[in-house]
Design an enzyme around this catalytic site. Structure first.
Site, short mmCIF file in Angstrom:
data_model
loop_
_atom_site.label_atom_id
_atom_site.label_comp_id
_atom_site.label_asym_id
_atom_site.label_seq_id
_atom_site.Cartn_x
_atom_site.Cartn_y
_atom_site.Cartn_z
N ASP A 54 -21.08 -4.16 16.24
CA ASP A 54 -20.76 -4.02 14.70
C ASP A 54 -19.79 -3.39 14.41
O ASP A 54 -19.51 -2.09 15.85
CB ASP A 54 -21.87 -3.45 13.94
N ARG A 55 -18.47 -3.47 13.58
CA ARG A 55 -17.25 -2.80 13.67
C ARG A 55 -17.65 -0.91 13.60
O ARG A 55 -16.98 0.26 14.80
CB ARG A 55 -16.11 -2.99 12.66
#
Length: 300
Positions: free
Chosen positions: A144-145
Site C-alpha cells: 500500500d502507498r
C-alpha cells in the site's frame, strides 16, 4: 535475449537438464521455449533437455524475447528525482526499501512519481545489468502507498514467473511490523476472517464484504508501549488491505490508519520487515533479509 550461465553443483549432478530446470521452478512454457529456440548449451555445446548434467558443467540458457508475454515489462518511464535505497541486489532481483507515502506504480501514462518510475531511472543511470542485458524493473508484489519497507522487484522477465509461483505457493514468506492501538489479549494468535469489497466504498475492504475470500493473518506480540502494541505479522493469504482490515476488526487498528479507524499519526505504522525466499536458480537455498524500520516508525 536473456542469458543465464550456471555451474552445476554436486547436488545437481545426475539430473537431466529438464529435471534441473523443473527444480529451479522454471515453468513449462519457458522450458518449451528454450527447447524450440535451441537455447540450451552445456560446456558450449548445444544440448537437449534429456542430457544428464555432471559436476562442474557450464550450463548456458539463452531465453529469446519472443517466448515472453511481456518481455519489456511495463516500460515504466524513468524519473530521476528520487534515489531509492537498494538493500540487496543480484543478477535476477533487487530488494528496495520503500518509504511510507510513495506509490508503487503509475496508473496513467502521465504519472511518474512512483517507485517503479524512480527505479527505472536508477537502473538506467547506474547501468544495472541482468542476464546479459540492461535491467528493467518487473513487479512481483505490491505494498500500500502508506506502508513502508521491503519490496521485491525482478530485473528480467525470466524470473518473473518463478517468483510469482513462489508467492502463489507460499514459498516466499514476508513478515510485517505494526504498531496498533490497545493491549493484545495474548502473546500470539491467528485472525481467520474472510475479506471482501466494502459495499459503501469499493476502494476499501471489509470483513465478509462483497465477493469475500478467505484470509488468515498470524500475529505475535513483540512489545508494549503505554496503550499501544508492536506486532509481528505474517500473511497466510494476500488479500488487499488484509492486515489493516483484520486488525481493525479485532479492535486494534493500526496507528495512523485513517481508512480503518486508527488513531492519528504522521504515517501508517505498518512496515514490511523481512523476507525469506529461495533465490532464482539457487536450487532452493533459502535467503533471508530484514529491513529495520526508519526512525518515524514509533508509537507516541
Amino acid at each position: 535475449m536473456w542469458r543465464y550461465q550456471l555451474t552445476i553443483k554436486a547436488n545437481q549432478a545426475g539430473r537431466t537438464v529438464k529435471e534441473q530446470l523443473m527444480a529451479w521452478n522454471l515453468p513449462q512454457r519457458l522450458r518449451g521455449g528454450l527447447r524450440i529456440a535451441r537455447g540450451i548449451r552445456i560446456n558450449g555445446i548445444l544440448a537437449s533437455t534429456a542430457q544428464i548434467l555432471q559436476v562442474g558443467d557450464k550450463l548456458t540458457l539463452d531465453f529469446p524475447a519472443d517466448i515472453f508475454r511481456n518481455p519489456a515489462g511495463n516500460a515504466y518511464p524513468g524519473n530521476d528525482s528520487c534515489q531509492l535505497d537498494i538493500l540487496y541486489e543480484n543478477d535476477s532481483l533487487v530488494l528496495v526499501d520503500k518509504p511510507a507515502g510513495m506509490k508503487m506504480h503509475p496508473h496513467s501514462p502521465t504519472e511518474r512519481d512512483t517507485l517503479f518510475n524512480y527505479l527505472a531511472a536508477q537502473f538506467k543511470r547506474d547501468n544495472h545489468r541482468s542476464a546479459g542485458q540492461a535491467a528493467r524493473p518487473y513487479m512481483i508484489h505490491r505494498l500500500d502507498r502508506a506502508t513502508s519497507g521491503l519490496v521485491l522487484v525482478a530485473k528480467n522477465p525470466v524470473v518473473v514467473p518463478i517468483l510469482n509461483a513462489q508467492l502463489r505457493d507460499k514459498i516466499i514468506r514476508r513478515r510485517y511490523l505494526a504498531w496498533v492501538s490497545g493491549k493484545m489479549p495474548a502473546d500470539a494468535g491467528l485472525i481467520d476472517q474472510g475479506i471482501g469489497i466494502d459495499p459503501d466504498d469499493d476502494r476499501l475492504r471489509k470483513i465478509n464484504g462483497i465477493k469475500a475470500q478467505s484470509a488468515q493473518t498470524q500475529w505475535t506480540l513483540l512489545e508494549e508501549a503505554g496503550d499501544a502494541s508492536l506486532l509481528e505479522l505474517e500473511l497466510e493469504t494476500g488479500r488487499m488491505h488484509q492486515i489493516r482490515v483484520h486488525l481493525a476488526a479485532k479492535g486494534h487498528p493500526i496507528i495512523g490508519d485513517d481508512w480503518y479507524g486508527g488513531q492519528p499519526a504522521e504515517r501508517l505504522m505498518l512496515h514490511s520487515y523481512s523476507i525469506d525466499l529461495p533465490l532464482p536458480f539457487s536450487d532452493d537455498e533459502e535467503f533471508h533479509y530484514t529491513c529495520p524500520p526508519r526512525s518515524d516508525f514509533k508509537a507516541k
